[in-house]
Write a protein that holds these residues in place. Structure first.
Motif, short mmCIF file in Angstrom:
data_model
loop_
_atom_site.label_atom_id
_atom_site.label_comp_id
_atom_site.label_asym_id
_atom_site.label_seq_id
_atom_site.Cartn_x
_atom_site.Cartn_y
_atom_site.Cartn_z
N LEU A 182 13.08 -12.68 -2.94
CA LEU A 182 12.50 -13.79 -3.70
C LEU A 182 13.31 -14.14 -4.94
O LEU A 182 13.19 -15.23 -5.49
N ASP A 241 14.62 -14.42 -8.77
CA ASP A 241 13.99 -14.55 -10.08
C ASP A 241 12.67 -15.32 -10.06
O ASP A 241 11.99 -15.40 -11.07
N LYS A 242 12.33 -15.88 -8.91
CA LYS A 242 11.11 -16.70 -8.82
C LYS A 242 9.85 -15.88 -9.12
O LYS A 242 8.93 -16.35 -9.76
N CYS A 248 5.89 -14.68 -17.42
CA CYS A 248 6.41 -15.26 -16.17
C CYS A 248 5.41 -16.25 -15.59
O CYS A 248 4.23 -16.24 -15.92
N GLU A 249 5.93 -17.11 -14.71
CA GLU A 249 5.06 -18.01 -13.96
C GLU A 249 4.40 -17.28 -12.79
O GLU A 249 3.22 -17.44 -12.52
N TYR A 250 5.21 -16.47 -12.10
CA TYR A 250 4.73 -15.72 -10.95
C TYR A 250 5.10 -14.25 -11.12
O TYR A 250 6.26 -13.93 -11.38
N LYS A 302 5.66 -16.80 -0.57
CA LYS A 302 6.28 -18.13 -0.61
C LYS A 302 5.23 -19.21 -0.33
O LYS A 302 5.20 -20.26 -0.99
N ILE A 353 2.99 -19.71 -3.34
CA ILE A 353 3.67 -20.40 -4.43
C ILE A 353 3.77 -21.90 -4.16
O ILE A 353 3.63 -22.72 -5.08
N GLU A 354 3.98 -22.25 -2.90
CA GLU A 354 4.16 -23.66 -2.54
C GLU A 354 2.86 -24.44 -2.56
O GLU A 354 2.86 -25.67 -2.63
#
Length: 201
Positions: free
Chosen positions: A30, A32-33, A105-107, A196, A199-200
């Protein structure tokens, strides 16, 4: 000013379900996401561990000070036995996830137990805190723990303790289940694809 995270992926499961390996391999894919969230702990650093990567290693005094200043979103205390000067003695290790860490962080992806998960969900809500339960059959877990060098009595105690800790969670919580019973690459692929997709959305 830090923002609250969009999603926190809580990775949970019994001892020896391979949570650490899954998280590390998933993070590699994944990038840095999704940030692996790092806890503070008072336990001694083990060989090959790095401060700030595996844990933030601090002493009891600093941990208690942080807790008094409400620096932790969730914290846990574990009673354990350790060898000191050739003797087996009782010890207490403390773990806590800081507000600063989780809001950086965002995630985020975080290995936690059922109590810690409930604390996070209480603070951030159902839409943010996503439970992912890693499963393996009990006999396989017993073999993994014995192979690590744990004593049989301690293995049985830990597995029984895990059953109690996760009973309410498994009955009352809707969660994503991922089996990790041998093919680690398949488990990683399933975990990566699930994160994923979340997140989407």
């Amino acid at each position: 000013m830090m923002n609250s995270p969009k999603k926190i992926f809580c990775i949970m499961g019994y001892s020896a379900t391979g949570k650490d390996t899954l998280v590390k391999k998933t993070s590699e894919q994944l990038g840095d996401k999704v940030k692996i969230l790092v806890s503070h702990t008072t336990r001694p650093m083990r060989k090959n561990e790095k401060d700030g990567v595996d844990y933030y290693f601090i002493d009891n005094k600093e941990f208690i000070k942080m807790k008094e200043h409400y620096s932790f979103i969730e914290s846990r205390i574990y009673k354990t036995k350790v060898e000191k000067d050739g003797e087996i003695v009782d010890d207490t290790w403390m773990y806590g996830l800081s507000v600063d860490e989780i809001n950086s962080c965002e995630y985020g992806m975080f290995i936690v137990d059922a109590d810690g998960f409930r604390e996070l969900r209480k603070h951030y809500g159902n839409g943010v805190v996503i439970p992912i339960y890693i499963k393996a059959n009990e006999e396989l877990l017993r073999q993994r723990l014995l192979t690590r060098g744990d004593l049989l009595d301690e293995v049985n105690r830990r597995l029984e303790d895990d059953k109690k800790k996760f009973f309410d969670f498994r009955v009352k919580t809707v969660y994503k289940e991922i089996k990790n019973e041998g093919n680690i690459d398949e488990a990683v692929k399933e975990l990566v694809n699930y994160i994923k997709k979340e997140i989407e959305e």
